[in-house]
Scaffold this active site. Structure first.
Site, PDB file in Angstrom:
ATOM      1  N   LYS A 218       0.835  -1.210   0.000  1.00 28.85           N
ATOM      2  CA  LYS A 218       0.000   0.000   0.000  1.00 28.85           C
ATOM      3  C   LYS A 218       0.871   1.263   0.000  1.00 28.85           C
ATOM      4  O   LYS A 218       0.641   2.202  -0.763  1.00 28.85           O
ATOM      5  CB  LYS A 218      -0.911  -0.022   1.236  1.00 28.85           C
ATOM      6  CG  LYS A 218      -1.640   1.249   1.509  1.00 28.85           C
ATOM      7  CD  LYS A 218      -2.702   1.507   0.465  1.00 28.85           C
ATOM      8  CE  LYS A 218      -3.185   2.939   0.517  1.00 28.85           C
ATOM      9  NZ  LYS A 218      -4.283   3.191  -0.380  1.00 28.85           N
ATOM     10  N   CYS A 272      -3.677  10.896   1.322  1.00 26.09           N
ATOM     11  CA  CYS A 272      -2.978   9.629   1.023  1.00 26.09           C
ATOM     12  C   CYS A 272      -1.589   9.880   0.441  1.00 26.09           C
ATOM     13  O   CYS A 272      -0.578   9.622   1.083  1.00 26.09           O
ATOM     14  CB  CYS A 272      -3.792   8.812   0.031  1.00 26.09           C
ATOM     15  SG  CYS A 272      -5.499   8.642   0.545  1.00 26.09           S
TER      16      CYS A 272
HETATM   17  N1  SAJ Z   1      -1.967  14.716  -8.976  1.00 32.78           N
HETATM   18  C1  SAJ Z   1      -1.128  15.470  -9.798  1.00 32.78           C
HETATM   19  N2  SAJ Z   1      -0.799  14.967 -11.024  1.00 32.78           N
HETATM   20  C2  SAJ Z   1      -1.272  13.771 -11.471  1.00 32.78           C
HETATM   21  C3  SAJ Z   1      -2.104  13.004 -10.626  1.00 32.78           C
HETATM   22  C4  SAJ Z   1      -2.434  13.510  -9.382  1.00 32.78           C
HETATM   23  O1  SAJ Z   1      -0.686  16.567  -9.427  1.00 32.78           O
HETATM   24  O2  SAJ Z   1      -0.937  13.412 -12.613  1.00 32.78           O
HETATM   25  C5  SAJ Z   1      -2.313  15.235  -7.639  1.00 32.78           C
HETATM   26  C6  SAJ Z   1      -3.820  15.441  -7.451  1.00 32.78           C
HETATM   27  O3  SAJ Z   1      -4.243  16.686  -7.963  1.00 32.78           O
HETATM   28  C7  SAJ Z   1      -3.929  15.352  -5.946  1.00 32.78           C
HETATM   29  C8  SAJ Z   1      -2.866  14.314  -5.580  1.00 32.78           C
HETATM   30  O4  SAJ Z   1      -1.978  14.257  -6.682  1.00 32.78           O
HETATM   31  O5  SAJ Z   1      -3.607  16.583  -5.329  1.00 32.78           O
HETATM   32  C9  SAJ Z   1      -3.398  12.933  -5.289  1.00 32.78           C
HETATM   33  O6  SAJ Z   1      -4.408  12.583  -6.218  1.00 32.78           O
HETATM   34  P1  SAJ Z   1      -4.526  11.132  -6.868  1.00 32.78           P
HETATM   35  O7  SAJ Z   1      -5.691  11.135  -7.766  1.00 32.78           O
HETATM   36  O8  SAJ Z   1      -3.228  10.724  -7.436  1.00 32.78           O
HETATM   37  O9  SAJ Z   1      -4.716  10.174  -5.621  1.00 32.78           O
HETATM   38  P2  SAJ Z   1      -5.721  10.115  -4.362  1.00 32.78           P
HETATM   39  O10 SAJ Z   1      -5.004  10.689  -3.188  1.00 32.78           O
HETATM   40  O11 SAJ Z   1      -7.052  10.653  -4.671  1.00 32.78           O
HETATM   41  O12 SAJ Z   1      -5.867   8.534  -4.205  1.00 32.78           O
HETATM   42  C10 SAJ Z   1      -4.693   7.755  -4.079  1.00 32.78           C
HETATM   43  C11 SAJ Z   1      -4.795   6.561  -5.047  1.00 32.78           C
HETATM   44  N3  SAJ Z   1      -3.504   5.882  -5.112  1.00 32.78           N
HETATM   45  C12 SAJ Z   1      -2.897   5.611  -6.291  1.00 32.78           C
HETATM   46  O13 SAJ Z   1      -3.369   5.932  -7.352  1.00 32.78           O
HETATM   47  C13 SAJ Z   1      -1.606   4.866  -6.207  1.00 32.78           C
HETATM   48  C14 SAJ Z   1      -5.900   5.618  -4.589  1.00 32.78           C
HETATM   49  O14 SAJ Z   1      -5.934   4.453  -5.410  1.00 32.78           O
HETATM   50  C15 SAJ Z   1      -5.663   5.217  -3.130  1.00 32.78           C
HETATM   51  O15 SAJ Z   1      -6.669   4.327  -2.649  1.00 32.78           O
HETATM   52  C16 SAJ Z   1      -5.695   6.480  -2.311  1.00 32.78           C
HETATM   53  O16 SAJ Z   1      -4.597   7.308  -2.738  1.00 32.78           O
HETATM   54  C17 SAJ Z   1      -5.534   6.108  -0.843  1.00 32.78           C
HETATM   55  O17 SAJ Z   1      -6.553   6.114  -0.129  1.00 32.78           O
HETATM   56  O18 SAJ Z   1      -4.437   5.733  -0.437  1.00 32.78           O
END
Ligand code: SAJ
Length: 434
Positions: A218, A272
């Site tokens: 995780k 996360c």
């Molecule tokens: N972000 C960027 N650029 C990107 C992708 C995301 O700047 O290309 C930023 C987003 O705007 C945000 C942050 O990253 O601020 C996180 O967003 P996210 O969509 O990457 O992830 P979370 O936090 O919504 O959810 C993540 C997910 N983990 C992965 O994709 C590895 C989700 O599957 C997990 O269940 C979740 O964390 C968790 O609960 O741990």
């Protein structure tokens, strides 16, 4: 083994949807949360988050008598713990934050009071390696009349597993069913029991490993994403200096069959990705150089965007001598930590707006279609308004979150407005005077 009564401890972004999924399969589910307000609203069929499809499932589960919320655990056949694991406040700017396991400890202790022989306890909260074994110890200390896997292995009275949640906010209902699950039983028997439980609604694969590997899996998933986003954010800073459009650059590089660069933004938020890598770093500070640097790059990006906005404001004021900070109107588009959700936790956009609010502009406007009111510390200095009002009134428009509503705004609407676009949906450069 049959799990007819299921208890889910912690009714937040993961616990409530998970409880609702079991209830939708006609299991008797007791959701436990220490917050009486949360318990009351769930029992009234209301939910306090925007998550497509969830409200209808919760309403049906409550109306059908399959789900009820309470403030302390009741006896059940299986317990799932889905409480937060934040980190402790850092002592100084350069110190590494330690995870705060107090929510897990108190959840485990409350569950211990109602445990019986044959029960299964699953930890879902994102946790540092070793937490599941620690939870087994906490349970054993509270219930000396029962045996636990860390001392009695497969012969233990209570079974324990670590099965991390992996769902994406905004797609939780779909991903809870379709995602593969990692099943980290403390013993083989524990894993078998956990698989049987999740099979109630999970259609993805249930892949077995041990608890420590499941914990690290995780953390690895989220640290991997953090490192990838840091690469994109670092590129955006380099490209700004070189006057190259970073979004065009990434699109071009991604045409290579083995390159897949993520998107830059105003920093990494949420509870996360911005948090979990610290659980690796705090236990392995010397070995986690790349993971640590990625965290710093993503945190720095917030300050970089703030500095960029300040720079653009200074440029604007020097070209319009009649204007001063105190008669300038600045509008920020988006406050949530990512697009199309209502979650403000650890939001880079929110932090940027907070810092801008200290600059005493004539007016600071915020457009956030997914929230009805501003956080209390912004209410006196920021005005929540519609996108149209913001575009009509503002001298400077700052795009912080790429909500769908903002994508459809046509560039021609921004006559005589400075655009600062941290997500690359309105302008190809960070700053452009239309
Ligand atoms: N972000 C960027 N650029 C990107 C992708 C995301 O700047 O290309 C930023 C987003 O705007 C945000 C942050 O990253 O601020 C996180 O967003 P996210 O969509 O990457 O992830 P979370 O936090 O919504 O959810 C993540 C997910 N983990 C992965 O994709 C590895 C989700 O599957 C997990 O269940 C979740 O964390 C968790 O609960 O741990």
């Amino acid at each position: 083994m049959s799990f007819n009564v299921i208890s889910v401890v912690g009714l937040g972004y993961i616990g409530l949807p998970t409880a609702a999924m079991f209830a939708a399969k006609q299991k008797k589910v007791t959701g436990v949360d220490v917050n009486q307000h949360v318990v009351n609203s769930i029992n009234a069929g209301k939910i306090n988050m925007i998550e497509p499809g969830l409200k209808a499932i919760v309403e049906k589960a409550i109306d059908g008598g399959f789900l009820k919320a309470v403030t302390s655990p009741e006896p059940a056949d299986a317990f799932l713990i889905a409480v937060p694991t934040p980190f402790l406040t850092v002592k100084s700017e350069n110190s590494i934050p330690d995870p705060d396991l107090s929510y897990i400890e108190s959840a485990a202790k409350s569950v211990a009071e109602v445990l019986k022989k044959g029960d299964l306890v699953i930890l879902e909260s994102t946790s540092p390696v070793g937490t599941t074994e620690q939870m087994s110890v906490w349970l054993a200390e509270a219930r000396t009349d029962l045996t636990f896997p860390h001392t009695d292995g497969d012969k233990s009275d209570v079974m324990i597993a670590y099965c991390p949640e992996r769902v994406l906010p905004g797609s939780v209902v779909r991903e809870l069913v379709s995602n593969d699950r990692i099943i980290g039983g403390m013993t083989e028997k524990c894993s078998k029991a956990a698989i049987e439980l999740y099979r109630t609604f999970v259609e993805g694969k249930c892949v077995v490993t041990n608890a420590r590997t499941a914990e690290m899996t995780k953390l690895t998933e989220n640290a991997s994403r953090d490192v990838s986003i840091a690469f994109a954010n670092e590129l955006s800073i380099i490209c700004d200096k070189l006057e190259i459009d970073v979004w065009e650059l990434i699109n071009l590089a991604n045409l290579h069959p083995r390159v897949n660069i993520l998107q830059p933004g105003p920093g990494v938020g949420g509870h996360c990705i911005a948090v979990d890598p610290w659980f690796i770093i705090s236990k392995n500070p010397s070995e986690s150089k790349l993971i640590h640097t990625a965290r710093k790059v993503n945190d720095f990006k917030i300050q970089w965007v703030i500095n960029k906005i300040k720079e653009e404001i200074a440029n604007f004021l020097s070209s319009y001598p009649a204007k001063t900070i105190s008669n300038l109107t600045v509008a920020c588009f988006g406050l949530t930590f990512k697009p199309n959700i209502d979650d403000l936790r650890e939001s880079p956009a929110l932090n940027i707006v907070k810092e801008l609010s200290e600059l005493n502009f004539g007016r600071l406007l915020a457009v956030e279609p997914n929230v009805d009111e501003l956080p209390s510390d912004l209410k006196n200095c920021v005005e929540l308004c519609s996108a149209n009002e913001a575009i009509d009134e503002a001298n400077i428009c700052v795009l912080l979150v790429d909500h769908d509503e903002f994508r459809s705004i046509v560039k021609e609407r921004f006559k005589n407005t400075i655009i600062i676009d941290a997500k690359g949906i309105w302008s190809n450069l960070y700053s452009k005077n239309n």
